[in-house]
Scaffold this motif. Structure first.
Motif, PDB file in Angstrom:
ATOM      1  N   PRO A  58       0.760  -1.052  -0.159  1.00  0.00           N
ATOM      2  CA  PRO A  58       0.010   0.115   0.064  1.00  0.00           C
ATOM      3  C   PRO A  58       0.745   1.264   0.021  1.00  0.00           C
ATOM      4  N   SER A  59       2.176   1.075   0.070  1.00  0.00           N
ATOM      5  CA  SER A  59       3.130   2.295   0.327  1.00  0.00           C
ATOM      6  C   SER A  59       3.520   2.898  -1.016  1.00  0.00           C
ATOM      7  N   HIS A  60       3.616   1.984  -1.894  1.00  0.00           N
ATOM      8  CA  HIS A  60       3.918   2.389  -3.234  1.00  0.00           C
ATOM      9  C   HIS A  60       3.078   3.402  -3.855  1.00  0.00           C
ATOM     10  N   ALA A  61       3.267   4.455  -4.077  1.00  0.00           N
ATOM     11  CA  ALA A  61       2.374   5.453  -4.665  1.00  0.00           C
ATOM     12  C   ALA A  61       2.142   5.213  -6.244  1.00  0.00           C
ATOM     13  N   SER A  62       3.252   4.917  -6.894  1.00  0.00           N
ATOM     14  CA  SER A  62       3.250   4.535  -8.363  1.00  0.00           C
ATOM     15  C   SER A  62       2.561   3.150  -8.568  1.00  0.00           C
ATOM     16  N   LEU A  63       2.589   2.481  -7.710  1.00  0.00           N
ATOM     17  CA  LEU A  63       1.749   1.333  -7.760  1.00  0.00           C
ATOM     18  C   LEU A  63       0.393   1.277  -7.656  1.00  0.00           C
ATOM     19  N   GLN A  64      -0.273   2.160  -6.619  1.00  0.00           N
ATOM     20  CA  GLN A  64      -1.713   2.508  -6.472  1.00  0.00           C
ATOM     21  C   GLN A  64      -1.930   3.138  -7.732  1.00  0.00           C
ATOM     22  N   ASN A  65      -1.579   4.167  -7.864  1.00  0.00           N
ATOM     23  CA  ASN A  65      -1.925   5.204  -9.079  1.00  0.00           C
ATOM     24  C   ASN A  65      -2.218   4.424 -10.543  1.00  0.00           C
ATOM     25  N   THR A  66      -0.858   3.736 -10.679  1.00  0.00           N
ATOM     26  CA  THR A  66      -1.057   2.881 -12.067  1.00  0.00           C
ATOM     27  C   THR A  66      -2.058   1.853 -12.060  1.00  0.00           C
ATOM     28  N   GLN A  67      -2.234   1.254 -11.118  1.00  0.00           N
ATOM     29  CA  GLN A  67      -3.189   0.125 -10.967  1.00  0.00           C
ATOM     30  C   GLN A  67      -4.624   0.827 -11.248  1.00  0.00           C
ATOM     31  N   ARG A  68      -4.956   1.830 -10.428  1.00  0.00           N
ATOM     32  CA  ARG A  68      -6.140   2.634 -10.477  1.00  0.00           C
ATOM     33  C   ARG A  68      -6.431   3.388 -11.937  1.00  0.00           C
ATOM     34  N   GLU A  69      -5.585   3.649 -12.482  1.00  0.00           N
ATOM     35  CA  GLU A  69      -5.699   4.365 -13.957  1.00  0.00           C
ATOM     36  C   GLU A  69      -6.022   3.085 -14.797  1.00  0.00           C
ATOM     37  N   ILE A  70      -5.628   1.980 -14.610  1.00  0.00           N
ATOM     38  CA  ILE A  70      -5.895   0.792 -15.735  1.00  0.00           C
ATOM     39  C   ILE A  70      -7.218   0.451 -15.349  1.00  0.00           C
ATOM     40  N   VAL A  71      -7.776   0.489 -14.186  1.00  0.00           N
ATOM     41  CA  VAL A  71      -9.339  -0.057 -13.928  1.00  0.00           C
ATOM     42  C   VAL A  71     -10.081   1.256 -14.164  1.00  0.00           C
ATOM     43  N   ALA A  72      -9.865   2.081 -14.178  1.00  0.00           N
ATOM     44  CA  ALA A  72     -10.530   3.401 -14.473  1.00  0.00           C
ATOM     45  C   ALA A  72     -10.704   3.339 -16.066  1.00  0.00           C
ATOM     46  N   ALA A  73      -9.874   2.829 -16.942  1.00  0.00           N
ATOM     47  CA  ALA A  73     -10.158   2.800 -18.265  1.00  0.00           C
ATOM     48  C   ALA A  73     -10.947   2.023 -18.775  1.00  0.00           C
ATOM     49  N   LEU A  74     -11.511   1.003 -17.757  1.00  0.00           N
ATOM     50  CA  LEU A  74     -12.596   0.137 -18.057  1.00  0.00           C
ATOM     51  C   LEU A  74     -13.689   0.613 -17.464  1.00  0.00           C
ATOM     52  N   ASP A  75     -14.084   1.957 -17.294  1.00  0.00           N
ATOM     53  CA  ASP A  75     -15.402   2.450 -16.798  1.00  0.00           C
ATOM     54  C   ASP A  75     -16.344   2.404 -17.961  1.00  0.00           C
TER      55      ASP A  75
END
Length: 280
Positions: A58-75
């Motif tokens: 949970p501490s890796h900001a780049s991991l959190q942000n990039t994963q959320r970006e990929i999921v958001a692309a499927l909205d």
């Protein structure tokens, strides 16, 4: 691939947060190779696996942000599974390209801060810092680099092995607590960043005492990393307390073993921050 990547992240087998983000994006993209009964099943599986990947650190900001970006692309609405898979691949590859490009540019700017004959101290394992040092060596700079072991996981040892293979770089491995002994010989501290949130640098445990000691010895501290790791709001850093066995394998009898993964360094102790956008 998802399970292996999650385990790798949890066990810190991959150390650089940029590399973690890229590996996680590739792992999520691998879901497009599986068969699903319905579009809804596919979308649920992507979201579930992305959550698992994010929870691995949970501490890796780049991991959190990039994963959320990929999921958001499927909205969006998709006519079928193949269309959703195509969007997943596109989003994952865009993320990977952007992270790798930002890392490369940050390393190029970092190399510019390293002059011929410099003595540098670095901490932990940052692929961006290592690339910056390698680039500086390629461009003709002879460097002496002190590398802290980065206890308790000894990730600095991997950095030392990497640096030892680079021409024009004289590498010394030292224990973390020896930083005060060697910093007076150093022209600069150069280290990576897990993330910067507001006015605080979060990085591998041991970064704070190095920065504080560097302030005492008038050694400038430079932090290098992707600009995407600098976050003004919307992200709450969560430290990780790791297994006591990383500190001592024998049972602890009558005492507790504390093993935090990261510490918080005020940016007032940092002289400069280098990103893919240059120095700030």
């Amino acid at each position: 691939m998802i399970d292996e990547t999650v385990e790798e992240i949890r066990e810190m087998q991959t150390h650089s947060s940029s590399v973690v983000a890229v590996k996680a994006a590739r792992a999520l993209e691998s879901l497009t190779e599986r068969e699903f009964r319905s579009l809804d099943d596919y979308l649920r599986d992507v979201e579930r696996n992305s959550t698992t990947l994010r929870q691995a650190n949970p501490s890796h900001a780049s991991l959190q942000n990039t994963q959320r970006e990929i999921v958001a692309a499927l909205d969006d609405e998709f006519p079928d599974i193949e269309a959703a898979k195509a969007r997943t691949r596109e989003a994952a590859r865009n993320v990977i390209e952007r992270v790798e490009m930002a890392k490369r540019r940050a390393a190029e700017y970092g190399a510019m801060a390293l002059d011929d004959g410099m003595t540098v101290l670095t901490h932990d394992y940052s692929s961006t810092v290592l690339e910056a040092i390698e680039l500086a060596g390629r461009e003709g700079a002879d460097l002496t680099v002190y590398v802290t072991e980065a206890r308790p996981r000894y990730l600095g040892r991997k950095s030392a092995r990497t640096l030892a293979a680079i021409d024009r770089v004289e590498t010394h491995l030292v224990v973390d607590s020896a930083c005060g002994h060697f910093l007076p010989e150093c022209d600069r501290v150069l280290m990576g960043m897990d993330c910067i949130v507001g006015e605080t640098l979060y990085n591998r445990i041991g970064s704070l005492p190095i920065a504080a000691t560097a302030a005492e010895t008038d050694t400038p501290v430079t932090v290098v990393g992707s600009g995407a790791k600098i976050i003004d709001d919307g992200f709450v850093f969560e430290n990780e307390f790791r297994s006591s066995s990383e500190v001592m394998r024998e049972p602890a009898e009558g005492f507790w073993i504390e093993n935090p993964a990261y510490d918080a360094t005020p940016l007032s102790l940092v002289d400069s921050v280098i990103t893919d956008e240059g120095m700030r």
